[in-house]
Design an enzyme around this catalytic site. Structure first.
Site, mmCIF file in Angstrom:
data_model
loop_
_atom_site.group_PDB
_atom_site.id
_atom_site.type_symbol
_atom_site.label_atom_id
_atom_site.label_comp_id
_atom_site.label_asym_id
_atom_site.label_seq_id
_atom_site.Cartn_x
_atom_site.Cartn_y
_atom_site.Cartn_z
ATOM 1 N N ARG A 89 58.395 68.734 36.585
ATOM 2 C CA ARG A 89 57.950 69.441 37.841
ATOM 3 C C ARG A 89 58.222 68.349 38.948
ATOM 4 N NH1 ARG A 89 54.363 70.714 33.824
ATOM 5 N NH2 ARG A 89 54.088 72.853 33.582
ATOM 6 N N LYS A 145 49.968 68.189 34.430
ATOM 7 C CA LYS A 145 49.332 69.515 34.667
ATOM 8 C C LYS A 145 48.101 69.832 33.776
ATOM 9 C CE LYS A 145 50.405 74.478 35.402
ATOM 10 N NZ LYS A 145 51.303 75.575 35.382
ATOM 11 N N HIS A 165 61.631 73.582 41.963
ATOM 12 C CA HIS A 165 61.004 74.055 40.748
ATOM 13 C C HIS A 165 61.988 74.739 39.746
ATOM 14 C CE1 HIS A 165 57.581 74.279 38.090
ATOM 15 N NE2 HIS A 165 57.809 75.438 37.784
ATOM 16 N N ARG A 208 63.882 73.685 36.564
ATOM 17 C CA ARG A 208 63.268 73.865 35.242
ATOM 18 C C ARG A 208 63.765 75.250 34.475
ATOM 19 N NH1 ARG A 208 58.865 71.074 33.649
ATOM 20 N NH2 ARG A 208 57.261 72.931 33.102
ATOM 21 N N HIS A 268 55.302 72.126 28.046
ATOM 22 C CA HIS A 268 54.456 73.345 27.773
ATOM 23 C C HIS A 268 53.750 73.121 26.369
ATOM 24 C CE1 HIS A 268 57.435 75.809 30.451
ATOM 25 N NE2 HIS A 268 56.708 74.931 31.043
ATOM 26 N N TYR A 328 47.116 72.515 15.295
ATOM 27 C CA TYR A 328 47.624 72.085 14.039
ATOM 28 C C TYR A 328 48.841 71.406 14.206
ATOM 29 C CZ TYR A 328 43.777 74.164 11.544
ATOM 30 O OH TYR A 328 42.448 74.098 11.467
#
Length: 175
Positions: free
Chosen positions: A20, A47, A110, A113, A136, A146
């Site tokens: 970012r 973030k 941005h 990305r 992400h 998991y």
């Protein structure tokens, strides 16, 4: 990306790392391990408040070498032109794109990305690796709980392939 090649010698570190814009603006020298080719972004700057390691391609390392002298005081890698103690302004990267002739509807800081994700997905790279590159989190809460895979080796390979692709796009544009 091809048009951007006309304006500078290398793709910006923003495009090469897929982070970012605010993370690039706030990057400090101590976050980088240039020998291991990794950028360690601490949790407090992320973030989702989880640390993120960014593999650095040869191209990204080359750009860092160029800007390293700007931060010799040990602070910010991309300081403001007014003070080495302050990062670039939030609008500095977008303003640079506007000065290059790009409209707001064409490209934003941005947006690098988005471009990277779109191109890498279109080239059939592993979506989990792409999402890991972009820092992400998995939207599936159970899988996120998991699955502890970082896909580090795949991310290293992908980021080098991305850097090579940006070089190829530039070379094709200039020929």
């Amino acid at each position: 990306m091809r048009r951007l090649a006309n304006h500078q010698s290398r793709p910006p570190v923003l495009a090469l790392t897929c982070v970012r814009p605010g993370k690039v603006r706030g990057a400090t020298r101590d976050e980088f391990d240039r020998k291991k080719a990794v950028w360690h972004i601490p949790a407090e700057r992320m973030k989702m408040r989880a640390p993120h390691d960014v593999p650095l391609s040869k191209q990204a390392l080359s750009v860092l070498e160029e800007v390293w002298q700007l931060s010799e005081d040990g602070g910010l890698c991309f300081p403001s032109i007014r003070s080495t103690k302050r990062p670039l302004s939030e609008n500095a990267m977008n303003a640079a794109l506007r000065r290059m002739g790009y409209g707001k509807d064409e490209v934003t800081a941005h947006g690098f990305r988005v471009t990277a994700s779109t191109i890498l997905n279109a080239r059939d790279h592993d979506p989990d690796v792409i999402e890991a590159v972009l820092a992400h989190q998995d939207k599936n809460a159970i899988r996120r709980t998991y699955n502890r895979a970082t896909c580090w080796e795949q991310r290293v390979t992908l980021m080098q392939e991305w850097g090579d692709l940006l070089d190829a796009l530039k070379a094709n544009h200039q020929s």
